[in-house]
Design a protein around this motif. Structure first.
Motif, PDB file in Angstrom:
ATOM      1  N   GLU A   1       0.818  -1.377  -0.059  1.00 27.85           N
ATOM      2  CA  GLU A   1       0.126   0.425   0.037  1.00 27.85           C
ATOM      3  C   GLU A   1       0.836   1.118   0.211  1.00 27.85           C
ATOM      4  N   ASN A   2       2.121   1.148  -0.027  1.00 24.19           N
ATOM      5  CA  ASN A   2       3.047   2.743   0.728  1.00 24.19           C
ATOM      6  C   ASN A   2       3.931   2.059  -0.441  1.00 24.19           C
ATOM      7  N   SER A   3       4.041   1.611  -0.606  1.00 22.97           N
ATOM      8  CA  SER A   3       5.476   0.733  -2.512  1.00 22.97           C
ATOM      9  C   SER A   3       5.980   2.372  -2.924  1.00 22.97           C
ATOM     10  N   GLN A   4       5.208   3.150  -3.880  1.00 17.99           N
ATOM     11  CA  GLN A   4       5.926   4.517  -3.587  1.00 17.99           C
ATOM     12  C   GLN A   4       6.607   5.434  -2.693  1.00 17.99           C
ATOM     13  N   ALA A   5       5.358   6.076  -1.332  1.00 17.76           N
ATOM     14  CA  ALA A   5       7.018   6.324  -0.377  1.00 17.76           C
ATOM     15  C   ALA A   5       8.037   5.535   0.214  1.00 17.76           C
ATOM     16  N   ILE A   6       8.052   4.084  -0.011  1.00 16.54           N
ATOM     17  CA  ILE A   6       8.922   2.943   0.232  1.00 16.54           C
ATOM     18  C   ILE A   6      10.174   3.219  -0.773  1.00 16.54           C
ATOM     19  N   ALA A   7      10.273   3.440  -2.566  1.00 17.29           N
ATOM     20  CA  ALA A   7      10.352   3.764  -3.199  1.00 17.29           C
ATOM     21  C   ALA A   7      11.477   5.170  -3.407  1.00 17.29           C
TER      22      ALA A   7
END
Length: 564
Positions: free
Chosen positions: A234-240
């Motif tokens: 769900e938070n893949s963009q922030a992690i990337a």
């Protein structure tokens, strides 16, 4: 660990009302049908042993006519058994899914109610982590396994009653010679079966004791691992963007390490059970023949009676060994029931906490007034530290107020207005009959069509495509007009700016009288945020507006300011 009595009472209080629910007539009929079919299954088991005795007697007598007669009976037993088994499976599954549906609806109704799903994450009470797994998986196990275990227990009791009488009759009288004394032992095969099964049950219980704890811990570890993966997705963009993959991998491996450790313990527990069951299964095939064979050799039993006695011994032993044979399902069932009870207990504790009069709780009131008022309002953190104290203010309909100061504290104020933050004291008087429209930094966009996502929480039919089309153009999202009926995960597909502009579209569709903006346009540039505020003021000139924003140019759109 709860006591056995308390555990079962709590489970019956939670799930028992299913049989007295709205569809109780259908439910009770299904239960009665299941009982009748179980009795028929037991009757077939008795008939099969009698058929087996007749078959072996025919073989012993070298009777071809007797053999053909038993073949005819076998066809009838075969057809009846298939029909009863199929009907039993259908009725049982209907009852299982009905019970699961009822309990799922009940727990979801408690969880997804007036922000309880949010508040429960802030209370320190019994174990209630991963409510999604408890609702989706543990309720299924709790209801499905309960019916399966109850059916198998009832069936075992019927077998025990029926085959005990058969075995007693076939046992005859055994003379126990102790030299000086001789004792007649009636139904000796029955007593041997009881002793045999009791010893097996004790040994089986001892072998499987570790399984309950490891199963419960394993389910919790699996749920934590799954939840971590879902949260990362769900938070893949922030992690990337911040290159957090290394940290996430380390967390995933930590969660999985817990699983492997518990898996090894569970494997050892299963090995103990399988080691016992394999030996028990081999012994169960030979032991009854060995203890009944002397009467056959002495001519007291025919071959058919010997085989009937063997089958009766095995059925009776199987019935008496029900606890041993069901150790693993019982352990899994109990672990899931305790997880469901933990979630329900947490929700009930939360309700009591909210309902309990407490000067350290914020009081929400709805007097017959059209204003929003704060009376000696103090907002605290969970540890009791005061964030706001002595706030007194009155906001009239149509008034636009800027909430400035600490953004985090302002967010807590909005949550208190919404009833999602009761910790503090004082009171908040809400305008009577007027719902509040909250706009968080990112609007919730459920999967489905874009049309339905914009209309949320109302149904898609509540607003026409034409009205949404016009508002998309007004909000600067003309490129999305052609995608209204397209299905996608919009919170992943759209940028944060697009999502915040969609929040404006949703606001203009609902046209509320009270609007609370919590950094609702913080991803837009200053000109973009000013444009959004101007549109709100133009389209909803009579709406009261409370804004939390750090944009200096937003001050011009408000009548006054409250500094926290």
């Amino acid at each position: 660990m709860q006591g056995q009595n308390g555990f079962f009472i709590q489970f019956l209080r939670l799930a028992g009302p299913f049989w007295n629910s709205e569809n109780k007539v259908v439910i009770r009929n299904q239960t009665l049908a299941l009982i009748i079919l179980t009795v028929l299954q037991m009757a077939l088991a008795v008939i099969i042993t009698e058929w087996s005795a007749a078959l072996f007697n025919a073989l012993e007598q070298h009777s071809m006519s007797g053999l053909l007669e038993q073949v005819g009976y076998l066809v009838l037993i075969f057809v009846t058994s298939m029909a009863v088994t199929a009907m039993h499976m259908k009725v049982k599954r209907h009852l299982q899914i009905g019970w699961r549906s009822w309990l799922t609806e009940r727990v979801i109704g408690q969880w997804m109610n007036k922000g309880r799903h949010y508040l429960i994450s802030h209370i320190q009470t019994v174990d209630h982590d991963n409510p999604d797994g408890r609702i989706a998986e543990d309720i299924r196990i709790a209801t499905d396994e309960a019916i399966t275990l109850c059916h198998s227990l009832f069936y075992s009791l019927l077998l025990l009653i029926s085959f005990t009488s058969i075995l007693w009759e076939l046992s005859g009288v055994f003379i126990l010679d102790l030299g000086a004394f001789k004792f007649p032992v009636y139904g000796y095969l029955v007593w041997v079966a009881i002793i045999y099964s009791t010893l097996a049950s004790v040994l089986g219980w001892w072998a499987s004791r570790p399984l309950t704890l490891t199963t419960n811990a394993m389910q919790t570890a699996e749920a934590n691992f799954r939840f971590g993966l879902v949260r990362a997705r769900e938070n893949s963009q922030a992690i990337a963007l911040i290159h957090g993959e290394t940290n996430e991998k380390r967390r995933f491996l930590y969660f999985f390490q817990n699983i492997t450790t518990l898996y090894d313990r569970q494997t050892q527990a299963w090995a103990n059970i399988l080691l016992f069951n394999s030996g028990y299964g081999v012994l169960s095939m030979a032991f009854p023949i060995l203890i009944a064979a002397p009467r056959y050799i002495l001519g007291s039993l025919s071959l058919g009676a010997l085989m009937q006695a063997v089958q009766a011994f095995q059925q009776m032993s199987a019935a008496l060994s029900w606890p041993v044979n069901n150790m693993a399902p019982i352990a899994q069932w109990r672990a899931s029931v305790e997880r469901v009870l933990g979630l329900v207990k947490a929700l009930e504790d939360l309700e009591l906490e909210i309902a309990r009069p407490d000067p350290q709780r914020i009081l929400l009131e709805r007097p017959d007034k059209s204003t929003l008022c704060f009376r000696d309002l103090c907002i605290s953190q969970l540890d009791g530290k005061v964030m706001i104290c002595g706030l007194n203010a009155e906001i009239r309909p149509g008034e636009r107020v800027l909430i400035s100061g600490d953004v985090f504290t302002g967010a807590r104020l909005f949550k208190a207005i919404a009833g999602l933050w009761p910790w503090g004291r004082g009171s908040i008087e809400l305008p009577d009959g007027e719902p509040m429209f909250f706009m968080p930094p990112r609007p919730y966009l459920p999967d489905g069509t874009l049309h339905a996502a914009i209309c949320y929480p109302s149904d898609a039919e509540a607003f026409s495509s034409a009205s949404i089309d016009a508002l998309l153009k007004l909000a600067g999202l003309g490129e999305l007009r052609s995608q209204l009926e397209q299905t996608d995960a919009w919170d992943k597909v759209l940028t944060r700016e697009q999502q915040q502009r969609l929040g404006l579209v949703r606001l203009l569709l609902y046209r509320p009288k009270w609007i609370l903006l919590q950094e609702a346009f913080d991803s837009l540039d200053p000109d973009g945020e000013v444009l959004m505020l101007r549109i709100i003021c133009q389209e909803l000139p009579d709406a009261a507006l409370l804004s939390i924003t750090n944009q200096p140019s937003a001050v011009a759109f408000h009548h006054r300011k409250i500094i926290l």
